[in-house]
Design a protein around this motif. Structure first.
Motif, PDB file in Angstrom:
ATOM      1  N   ASP A   1      29.106 -40.479 -12.616  1.00 44.03           N
ATOM      2  CA  ASP A   1      28.907 -41.400 -11.500  1.00 44.03           C
ATOM      3  C   ASP A   1      27.472 -41.913 -11.557  1.00 44.03           C
ATOM      4  N   THR A   2      27.164 -42.873 -10.688  1.00 41.70           N
ATOM      5  CA  THR A   2      25.817 -43.446 -10.648  1.00 41.70           C
ATOM      6  C   THR A   2      24.815 -42.430 -10.127  1.00 41.70           C
ATOM      7  N   THR A   3      23.557 -42.638 -10.468  1.00 46.69           N
ATOM      8  CA  THR A   3      22.519 -41.696 -10.062  1.00 46.69           C
ATOM      9  C   THR A   3      21.941 -42.056  -8.692  1.00 46.69           C
ATOM     10  N   TYR A   4      21.649 -41.057  -7.888  1.00 43.29           N
ATOM     11  CA  TYR A   4      20.940 -41.281  -6.636  1.00 43.29           C
ATOM     12  C   TYR A   4      19.526 -41.764  -6.941  1.00 43.29           C
ATOM     13  N   GLY A   5      19.079 -42.743  -6.193  1.00 47.09           N
ATOM     14  CA  GLY A   5      17.750 -43.289  -6.389  1.00 47.09           C
ATOM     15  C   GLY A   5      17.730 -44.484  -7.317  1.00 47.09           C
ATOM     16  N   GLY A   6      18.912 -44.827  -7.880  1.00 42.21           N
ATOM     17  CA  GLY A   6      19.005 -45.984  -8.757  1.00 42.21           C
ATOM     18  C   GLY A   6      18.608 -45.677 -10.182  1.00 42.21           C
ATOM     19  N   GLY A   7      18.701 -46.677 -11.028  1.00 45.13           N
ATOM     20  CA  GLY A   7      18.362 -46.515 -12.437  1.00 45.13           C
ATOM     21  C   GLY A   7      19.540 -46.848 -13.326  1.00 45.13           C
ATOM     22  N   MET A   8      19.256 -47.031 -14.609  1.00 45.91           N
ATOM     23  CA  MET A   8      20.278 -47.393 -15.580  1.00 45.91           C
ATOM     24  C   MET A   8      21.122 -46.182 -15.957  1.00 45.91           C
ATOM     25  N   GLY A   9      22.371 -46.440 -16.300  1.00 45.33           N
ATOM     26  CA  GLY A   9      23.223 -45.387 -16.846  1.00 45.33           C
ATOM     27  C   GLY A   9      23.912 -44.531 -15.810  1.00 45.33           C
ATOM     28  N   MET A  10      24.873 -43.758 -16.305  1.00 42.08           N
ATOM     29  CA  MET A  10      25.661 -42.854 -15.474  1.00 42.08           C
ATOM     30  C   MET A  10      25.231 -41.410 -15.737  1.00 42.08           C
ATOM     31  N   LEU A  11      25.566 -40.551 -14.800  1.00 46.13           N
ATOM     32  CA  LEU A  11      25.199 -39.135 -14.895  1.00 46.13           C
ATOM     33  C   LEU A  11      26.463 -38.288 -14.802  1.00 46.13           C
ATOM     34  N   MET A  12      26.555 -37.265 -15.653  1.00 48.05           N
ATOM     35  CA  MET A  12      27.715 -36.375 -15.607  1.00 48.05           C
ATOM     36  C   MET A  12      27.661 -35.513 -14.351  1.00 48.05           C
ATOM     37  N   GLN A  13      28.794 -35.402 -13.679  1.00 44.32           N
ATOM     38  CA  GLN A  13      28.885 -34.658 -12.432  1.00 44.32           C
ATOM     39  C   GLN A  13      28.891 -33.157 -12.679  1.00 44.32           C
ATOM     40  N   ALA A  14      28.436 -32.412 -11.700  1.00 40.60           N
ATOM     41  CA  ALA A  14      28.340 -30.963 -11.834  1.00 40.60           C
ATOM     42  C   ALA A  14      29.696 -30.267 -11.777  1.00 40.60           C
ATOM     43  N   GLU A  15      30.578 -30.692 -10.884  1.00 42.90           N
ATOM     44  CA  GLU A  15      31.795 -29.935 -10.602  1.00 42.90           C
ATOM     45  C   GLU A  15      32.752 -29.813 -11.792  1.00 42.90           C
ATOM     46  N   PRO A  16      33.057 -30.897 -12.539  1.00 40.78           N
ATOM     47  CA  PRO A  16      33.960 -30.714 -13.685  1.00 40.78           C
ATOM     48  C   PRO A  16      33.420 -29.723 -14.721  1.00 40.78           C
ATOM     49  N   ILE A  17      32.127 -29.775 -14.977  1.00 34.37           N
ATOM     50  CA  ILE A  17      31.534 -28.857 -15.955  1.00 34.37           C
ATOM     51  C   ILE A  17      31.568 -27.430 -15.414  1.00 34.37           C
ATOM     52  N   TYR A  18      31.318 -27.291 -14.122  1.00 36.02           N
ATOM     53  CA  TYR A  18      31.334 -25.947 -13.517  1.00 36.02           C
ATOM     54  C   TYR A  18      32.735 -25.356 -13.574  1.00 36.02           C
ATOM     55  N   LYS A  19      33.753 -26.160 -13.289  1.00 36.24           N
ATOM     56  CA  LYS A  19      35.129 -25.682 -13.353  1.00 36.24           C
ATOM     57  C   LYS A  19      35.495 -25.271 -14.785  1.00 36.24           C
ATOM     58  N   CYS A  20      35.015 -26.030 -15.764  1.00 37.72           N
ATOM     59  CA  CYS A  20      35.226 -25.700 -17.166  1.00 37.72           C
ATOM     60  C   CYS A  20      34.572 -24.360 -17.501  1.00 37.72           C
ATOM     61  N   TYR A  21      33.367 -24.191 -17.021  1.00 33.68           N
ATOM     62  CA  TYR A  21      32.626 -22.935 -17.221  1.00 33.68           C
ATOM     63  C   TYR A  21      33.365 -21.753 -16.591  1.00 33.68           C
ATOM     64  N   GLU A  22      33.867 -21.938 -15.378  1.00 31.71           N
ATOM     65  CA  GLU A  22      34.592 -20.878 -14.676  1.00 31.71           C
ATOM     66  C   GLU A  22      35.864 -20.490 -15.436  1.00 31.71           C
ATOM     67  N   TYR A  23      36.553 -21.504 -15.959  1.00 33.64           N
ATOM     68  CA  TYR A  23      37.778 -21.221 -16.717  1.00 33.64           C
ATOM     69  C   TYR A  23      37.449 -20.422 -17.976  1.00 33.64           C
ATOM     70  N   ALA A  24      36.440 -20.847 -18.716  1.00 35.45           N
ATOM     71  CA  ALA A  24      36.063 -20.135 -19.940  1.00 35.45           C
ATOM     72  C   ALA A  24      35.615 -18.710 -19.630  1.00 35.45           C
ATOM     73  N   LYS A  25      34.846 -18.552 -18.591  1.00 28.76           N
ATOM     74  CA  LYS A  25      34.306 -17.234 -18.236  1.00 28.76           C
ATOM     75  C   LYS A  25      35.403 -16.256 -17.824  1.00 28.76           C
ATOM     76  N   SER A  26      36.510 -16.783 -17.300  1.00 26.08           N
ATOM     77  CA  SER A  26      37.593 -15.915 -16.824  1.00 26.08           C
ATOM     78  C   SER A  26      38.228 -15.099 -17.953  1.00 26.08           C
ATOM     79  N   SER A  27      38.049 -15.530 -19.206  1.00 27.26           N
ATOM     80  CA  SER A  27      38.628 -14.785 -20.334  1.00 27.26           C
ATOM     81  C   SER A  27      37.557 -14.066 -21.145  1.00 27.26           C
ATOM     82  N   MET A  28      36.361 -13.947 -20.588  1.00 29.88           N
ATOM     83  CA  MET A  28      35.265 -13.254 -21.270  1.00 29.88           C
ATOM     84  C   MET A  28      35.052 -11.864 -20.702  1.00 29.88           C
ATOM     85  N   ASP A  29      34.689 -10.936 -21.581  1.00 31.40           N
ATOM     86  CA  ASP A  29      34.387  -9.572 -21.146  1.00 31.40           C
ATOM     87  C   ASP A  29      32.943  -9.419 -20.693  1.00 31.40           C
TER      88      ASP A  29
END
Length: 246
Positions: free
Chosen positions: A54-82
């Motif tokens: 999504d767009t960045t707060y404060g303006g500027g060029m380019g898009m920024l990757m959101q935290a939640e999808p990456i966090y959910k990915c991390y949580e899924y991966a971690k669930s199968s780790m010892d």
């Protein structure tokens, strides 16, 4: 000891799997010497369009990757780790990857979860929440973190037990012991009037060992003299380097 595990969170899983399924690393995965899992961050998107930026707060060029999808990915991966994973974010602002760092990473006995950024990077709050270390593969900017992540996995994975046939496959290579590698030769013994150094054909192992060490010093002196500042030079090494200076 458990199989060394790497999880890569990316927008381009095919790009990573194409490279990491080949050569030494690919063979190690097939032989269960390494466990490499690649996750598509879009699978964890929070909207029906699978949007992850999504767009960045404060303006500027380019898009920024959101935290939640990456966090959910991390949580899924971690669930199968010892073990709790070491979380690395590939970033041009990170600590430069070196052989010493790779040596350390290969011995941590924890899964490594690698985040590949894109666009303008990722939301700073995710870095604060889960990232242990930011790593850069050099002082330049890439289109995304995938190339850096693959370099990281390759450079660590090849040091893990059983991946290479023998420890000397990497202990004598450039950077591992603080020097650049000595020159190597193969058949034929004469190629375009250039001969293989006679000492390598002598069968005298001590002379060959000495020659290789001096050639490693010589190569480092001419190509990367900065490395010699951190190398534990012997009296013989210093005398040899003085002859090069003359």
């Amino acid at each position: 000891m458990t199989t060394p595990r790497f999880d890569i969170a990316t927008l381009f899983p095919e790009m990573c799997s194409a490279v990491l399924s080949e050569s030494v690393i690919g063979r190690a995965v097939k032989a269960n010497k390494l466990d490499i899992r690649i996750h598509n961050i879009r699978d964890y998107s929070t909207d029906k369009w699978n949007r992850v930026d999504d767009t960045t707060y404060g303006g500027g060029m380019g898009m920024l990757m959101q935290a939640e999808p990456i966090y959910k990915c991390y949580e899924y991966a971690k669930s199968s780790m010892d073990e709790e994973p070491l979380v690395i974010y590939m970033s041009p602002k990170g600590k430069t990857l070196t052989q010493n760092l790779c040596n350390e990473f290969s011995k941590i006995n924890r899964p490594i979860f690698i985040i590949c950024g894109h666009y303008e990077g990722i939301d700073e709050r995710l870095i604060e929440e889960i990232v242990d270390m930011e790593i850069s593969v050099g002082d330049y900017v890439l289109t995304g973190g995938e190339l850096g992540a693959m370099v990281l996995v390759d450079s660590i994975g090849r040091l893990c037990d059983g991946v290479l046939s023998n420890e000397t496959c990497f202990t004598e290579e450039s950077h591992y012991n603080g020097l650049l590698e000595y020159p190597q030769y193969t058949k034929p013994s004469v190629w375009r009037n250039r001969e293989v150094p006679k000492v390598l054909l002598s069968g005298h192992h001590e002379n060959i060992k000495k020659w290789r060490h001096q050639k490693a010093l010589e190569s480092t002196y001419y190509k990367r003299p900065d490395m010699l500042k951190n190398y534990n030079l012997t009296k013989e090494d210093i005398e040899f380097l003085q002859t090069l200076k003359k």
